[in-house]
Write an enzyme that holds these catalytic residues in place. Structure first.
Site, PDB file in Angstrom:
ATOM      1  N   ASP A 159     159.380  71.813   2.863  1.00  0.00           N
ATOM      2  CA  ASP A 159     159.556  72.860   3.653  1.00  0.00           C
ATOM      3  C   ASP A 159     158.803  71.353   5.418  1.00  0.00           C
ATOM      4  O   ASP A 159     158.675  72.000   6.300  1.00  0.00           O
ATOM      5  CB  ASP A 159     158.171  74.058   3.799  1.00  0.00           C
ATOM      6  CG  ASP A 159     159.293  75.000   2.444  1.00  0.00           C
ATOM      7  OD1 ASP A 159     160.111  75.259   3.101  1.00  0.00           O
ATOM      8  OD2 ASP A 159     158.482  74.259   1.684  1.00  0.00           O
ATOM      9  N   HIS A 187     156.365  79.423  -0.565  1.00  0.00           N
ATOM     10  CA  HIS A 187     157.508  78.763  -0.518  1.00  0.00           C
ATOM     11  C   HIS A 187     159.048  79.405  -0.376  1.00  0.00           C
ATOM     12  O   HIS A 187     160.007  79.906  -1.684  1.00  0.00           O
ATOM     13  CB  HIS A 187     158.196  77.043  -1.036  1.00  0.00           C
ATOM     14  CG  HIS A 187     159.309  76.862  -1.425  1.00  0.00           C
ATOM     15  ND1 HIS A 187     160.139  76.012  -0.467  1.00  0.00           N
ATOM     16  CD2 HIS A 187     160.973  77.170  -1.750  1.00  0.00           C
ATOM     17  CE1 HIS A 187     161.552  76.374  -0.263  1.00  0.00           C
ATOM     18  NE2 HIS A 187     161.928  76.888  -1.021  1.00  0.00           N
TER      19      HIS A 187
HETATM   20  P1  NAX Z   1     171.464  74.050 -10.350  1.00  0.00           P
HETATM   21  O1  NAX Z   1     172.195  75.132 -10.309  1.00  0.00           O
HETATM   22  O2  NAX Z   1     172.649  73.256  -9.022  1.00  0.00           O
HETATM   23  O3  NAX Z   1     170.573  73.306 -11.083  1.00  0.00           O
HETATM   24  C1  NAX Z   1     170.184  74.160 -11.519  1.00  0.00           C
HETATM   25  C2  NAX Z   1     169.866  72.914 -13.010  1.00  0.00           C
HETATM   26  O4  NAX Z   1     169.229  74.461 -14.495  1.00  0.00           O
HETATM   27  C3  NAX Z   1     171.446  74.393 -13.900  1.00  0.00           C
HETATM   28  O5  NAX Z   1     172.254  72.881 -14.966  1.00  0.00           O
HETATM   29  C4  NAX Z   1     171.022  74.332 -14.925  1.00  0.00           C
HETATM   30  O6  NAX Z   1     171.855  74.956 -16.435  1.00  0.00           O
HETATM   31  C5  NAX Z   1     169.595  73.822 -15.714  1.00  0.00           C
HETATM   32  N1  NAX Z   1     168.832  75.517 -16.046  1.00  0.00           N
HETATM   33  C6  NAX Z   1     168.398  76.468 -15.823  1.00  0.00           C
HETATM   34  N2  NAX Z   1     167.595  76.660 -16.718  1.00  0.00           N
HETATM   35  C7  NAX Z   1     167.159  75.894 -17.531  1.00  0.00           C
HETATM   36  C8  NAX Z   1     166.462  75.965 -18.289  1.00  0.00           C
HETATM   37  N3  NAX Z   1     165.765  77.022 -19.339  1.00  0.00           N
HETATM   38  N4  NAX Z   1     165.748  74.838 -18.980  1.00  0.00           N
HETATM   39  C9  NAX Z   1     166.471  73.108 -18.404  1.00  0.00           C
HETATM   40  N5  NAX Z   1     166.836  73.535 -16.889  1.00  0.00           N
HETATM   41  C10 NAX Z   1     167.847  74.953 -16.845  1.00  0.00           C
HETATM   42  O7  NAX Z   1     170.451  74.272  -8.469  1.00  0.00           O
HETATM   43  P2  NAX Z   1     169.820  73.646  -7.876  1.00  0.00           P
HETATM   44  O8  NAX Z   1     171.000  72.781  -6.548  1.00  0.00           O
HETATM   45  O9  NAX Z   1     169.628  71.793  -8.897  1.00  0.00           O
HETATM   46  O10 NAX Z   1     168.444  73.926  -7.905  1.00  0.00           O
HETATM   47  C11 NAX Z   1     167.335  73.983  -8.663  1.00  0.00           C
HETATM   48  C12 NAX Z   1     166.389  74.935  -7.857  1.00  0.00           C
HETATM   49  O11 NAX Z   1     165.556  74.617  -6.574  1.00  0.00           O
HETATM   50  C13 NAX Z   1     166.592  76.505  -7.913  1.00  0.00           C
HETATM   51  O12 NAX Z   1     166.083  77.098  -8.524  1.00  0.00           O
HETATM   52  C14 NAX Z   1     166.235  76.072  -6.129  1.00  0.00           C
HETATM   53  O13 NAX Z   1     166.427  77.729  -5.657  1.00  0.00           O
HETATM   54  C15 NAX Z   1     164.660  75.372  -6.322  1.00  0.00           C
HETATM   55  N6  NAX Z   1     164.830  74.761  -4.842  1.00  0.00           N
HETATM   56  C16 NAX Z   1     164.111  74.704  -4.332  1.00  0.00           C
HETATM   57  C17 NAX Z   1     163.239  74.398  -2.951  1.00  0.00           C
HETATM   58  C18 NAX Z   1     162.101  73.838  -2.642  1.00  0.00           C
HETATM   59  O14 NAX Z   1     161.898  73.615  -1.406  1.00  0.00           O
HETATM   60  N7  NAX Z   1     160.352  74.455  -3.756  1.00  0.00           N
HETATM   61  C19 NAX Z   1     164.414  73.952  -2.141  1.00  0.00           C
HETATM   62  C20 NAX Z   1     165.827  73.086  -2.550  1.00  0.00           C
HETATM   63  C21 NAX Z   1     166.153  74.400  -3.925  1.00  0.00           C
HETATM   64  O15 NAX Z   1     166.999  75.499  -3.688  1.00  0.00           O
END
Ligand code: NAX
Length: 327
Positions: A159, A187
């Site tokens: 952000d 956030h």
């Molecule tokens: P993806 O869905 O591509 O990848 C997430 C991965 O996490 C998947 O491979 C899944 O298998 C794995 N996962 C789920 N539960 C798990 C666990 N218990 N232990 C280990 N791995 C696990 O999502 P992606 O685009 O990579 O985003 C990841 C996260 O970042 C999401 O929650 C998203 O909302 C968040 N974000 C946060 C941002 C921020 O500024 N704080 C911005 C970007 C993003 O939106």
């Protein structure tokens, strides 16, 4: 040779993981003198995909990459970790109630906090990226009573960087001419991107831009940028999120430059009336070891109201998490 730093990345097979791991292994997270041992944590059904990414990491022949281990269990994954990047989370799906979302994430971040408590290195630095990031960091910290709460942080650097880019574009100045910009609060869409103390080449930003641009364009553009990226790209921010995670840890270990601050979600000590214990974004500096919340800034009525609204959302999330017995 230096002992490798252990960096644990959760959600390693996801899209942020794919944008993040190669940069860590190339030395962009901890610098060109620090070898890195990667520990990847995934859910069992994504371990195979993580193995594929590990094969590609091998194929880069990064001189600083000392090894890669893959886990589907948090305990060994965080064993000896110096840095934990908690990216994997349960996303909100259509029709999902907030309680269900928080429960699902409590089931992820509670055990990961406990694993950090049990086995991480004494200098562990945790950055929660997975949403709802602030409250997930709060949950993880609550399960790690032996780790100083200040080691648990949530990412608002994306952000912050989005705000820098918007202000730079509007003023026609380079991003590195901007100082003292702040993201306050959660956030989420309630965050408060604050230009009241920002300067551009030493000139107050508010002398360079129209007040209506700040309230009608700047604040909503930054707060809703994630949705705009999804709309345009057909997928959520990944490379920019990975970049912000690198920036956050880099600033934490290198320290903030003299005469500037950045934004990070940190455990509140009660500063600016934000209830103690809540993970909120603040203007922060790092001395290379810990973050400090910048003190003594006056908030005008508009700023106060915007911060209060975002903090109210965080308090609600904390109460919901407590009500569910997750922290
Ligand atoms: P993806 O869905 O591509 O990848 C997430 C991965 O996490 C998947 O491979 C899944 O298998 C794995 N996962 C789920 N539960 C798990 C666990 N218990 N232990 C280990 N791995 C696990 O999502 P992606 O685009 O990579 O985003 C990841 C996260 O970042 C999401 O929650 C998203 O909302 C968040 N974000 C946060 C941002 C921020 O500024 N704080 C911005 C970007 C993003 O939106």
């Amino acid at each position: 040779a230096t002992t490798p730093a252990v960096v644990t990345v959760t959600g390693a097979a996801g899209q942020i993981g794919y944008a993040l791991l190669f940069r860590i292994a190339s030395g962009q997270l901890l610098g060109p003198d620090t070898p890195v041992r990667l520990r990847l944590l995934e859910v069992p059904q994504a371990v195979r995909a993580a193995e594929g990414t590990a094969m590609e990491l091998d194929d880069c022949a990064f001189p600083l990459l000392a090894g890669i281990d893959i886990f589907d269990d948090a305990r060994p994954a965080f064993d000896g970790a110096n840095v934990g990047l908690l990216v994997g989370a349960r996303p909100r799906t259509a029709g999902m109630e907030r309680g269900d979302l928080l429960s699902a994430n409590g089931g992820i971040f509670g055990p990961q906090g406990a694993a950090i408590n049990a086995g991480a290195a004494s200098d562990i630095k945790v950055l929660v990226v997975g949403n709802p990031a602030n409250t997930n960091a709060f949950i993880a910290a609550a399960h790690a009573p032996d780790v100083p709460a200040e080691r648990f942080t949530a990412m608002t650097r994306l952000d912050h960087n989005r705000a820098l880019a918007q202000l730079a574009a509007q003023t026609g100045k380079p991003v590195d001419s901007i100082r003292h910009l702040t993201i306050w609060g959660n956030h989420s869409a309630t965050q408060f991107p604050d230009l009241t103390r920002a300067t551009v080449d030493g000139t107050p930003a508010l002398d360079l831009v129209d007040p209506s641009w700040v309230s009608d364009t700047f604040i909503p553009t930054v707060a809703k940028r994630g949705a705009a990226i999804i709309e345009a790209r057909g997928a959520s921010s990944a490379a920019s999120a990975a970049n912000a995670a690198i920036d956050h840890i880099r600033t934490w270990v290198d320290g903030t430059p003299e005469g500037d601050w950045t934004s990070a979600g940190v455990v509140s000590d009660g500063s600016y009336g934000v209830p103690e214990g809540i993970v909120s974004s603040f203007p922060v500096t790092s001395d290379g070891t810990s973050w400090s919340i910048v003190q003594g800034l006056e908030l005008d009525d508009d700023s106060r109201a915007r911060l209060d609204a975002s903090v109210a959302e965080l308090v609600d999330e904390r109460e919901a998490v407590r009500g569910l017995g997750l922290a």
